[in-house]
Design an enzyme around this catalytic site. Sequence first.
Site, PDB file in Angstrom:
ATOM      1  CG  HIS A  43      -1.984   1.025   1.217  1.00  0.00           C
ATOM      2  ND1 HIS A  43      -3.217   0.809   1.757  1.00  0.00           N
ATOM      3  CD2 HIS A  43      -2.014   2.298   0.736  1.00  0.00           C
ATOM      4  CE1 HIS A  43      -3.961   1.888   1.614  1.00  0.00           C
ATOM      5  NE2 HIS A  43      -3.241   2.812   1.004  1.00  0.00           N
ATOM      6  CD  GLU A  70      -4.446  -3.035   0.579  1.00  0.00           C
ATOM      7  OE1 GLU A  70      -5.060  -4.073   0.890  1.00  0.00           O
ATOM      8  OE2 GLU A  70      -3.974  -2.230   1.414  1.00  0.00           O
ATOM      9  CG  HIS A 190      -7.920  -2.414   9.058  1.00  0.00           C
ATOM     10  ND1 HIS A 190      -7.074  -1.549   8.385  1.00  0.00           N
ATOM     11  CD2 HIS A 190      -7.982  -1.958  10.319  1.00  0.00           C
ATOM     12  CE1 HIS A 190      -6.668  -0.592   9.206  1.00  0.00           C
ATOM     13  NE2 HIS A 190      -7.208  -0.825  10.391  1.00  0.00           N
TER      14      HIS A 190
END
Length: 237
Positions: A43, A70, A190
């Site tokens: 990410h 991401e 997450h």
Amino acid sequence: MTKLSVNINKIATLRNARGGNMPNVLEAAKRIESFGANGITVHPRPDERHITYQDVRDLAPSLTTEFNIEGNPNQKFIDLVLNNKPTQVTLVPDAVDAITSNAGWDTIKHQDYLRKIVDIFKAEGIRTSIFVDPDLEMIKGAKQTGVDRIELYTEAFAQNYQINPTEAIQPYVDCANLAQSLTLGINAGHDLSLENISYFKTCIPFLDEVSIGHALISEALYLGLETVVKRYLKALK
């Protein structure tokens, strides 16, 4: 079996804290693949405070498993993805100054915008996923963008799991069932950890992929990276 994609941002954070190239992000990714992980997630953020854009360019031709990038799709991010052709791109609406991702997309308010972005990536053969809260209307909105998958934002589940696991998981089961009925693939991520991953997987047996970084790398400090990766893989069977 649900695929395990390991987010290696925290490895880059450790490297960047000291400068230089220790730990080596590319070497860590290759080791994680060798331990059986099904993919690598990164990410990159605009300030490159952990994964850098150069890391993405180094990883793309070297990985042998699925590569998931991401991020919030600004033009720099779009160009990075198109130039490195990952297996999957996951669209995340994080603010520039966000410490970590903290909300899913409003897929109704931003539907036209998301549809345009999804079209760009799908035209290049890149699987697309949208990060969403466990909200049925957001799932319906995601479907209208033409996306391939959703990624369920699982922080609420992780926070409430120890208090009442049945209540914690129910919104995710409802959303996953709806997504499946709409022929959307289902990812999740997450704050998933060794403590809660088996329960999550058991309740959502048709889960395609989980992306796990912070907890997995933290657990590896105690148990070792290979051991932790293999424990997740066992839990996801």
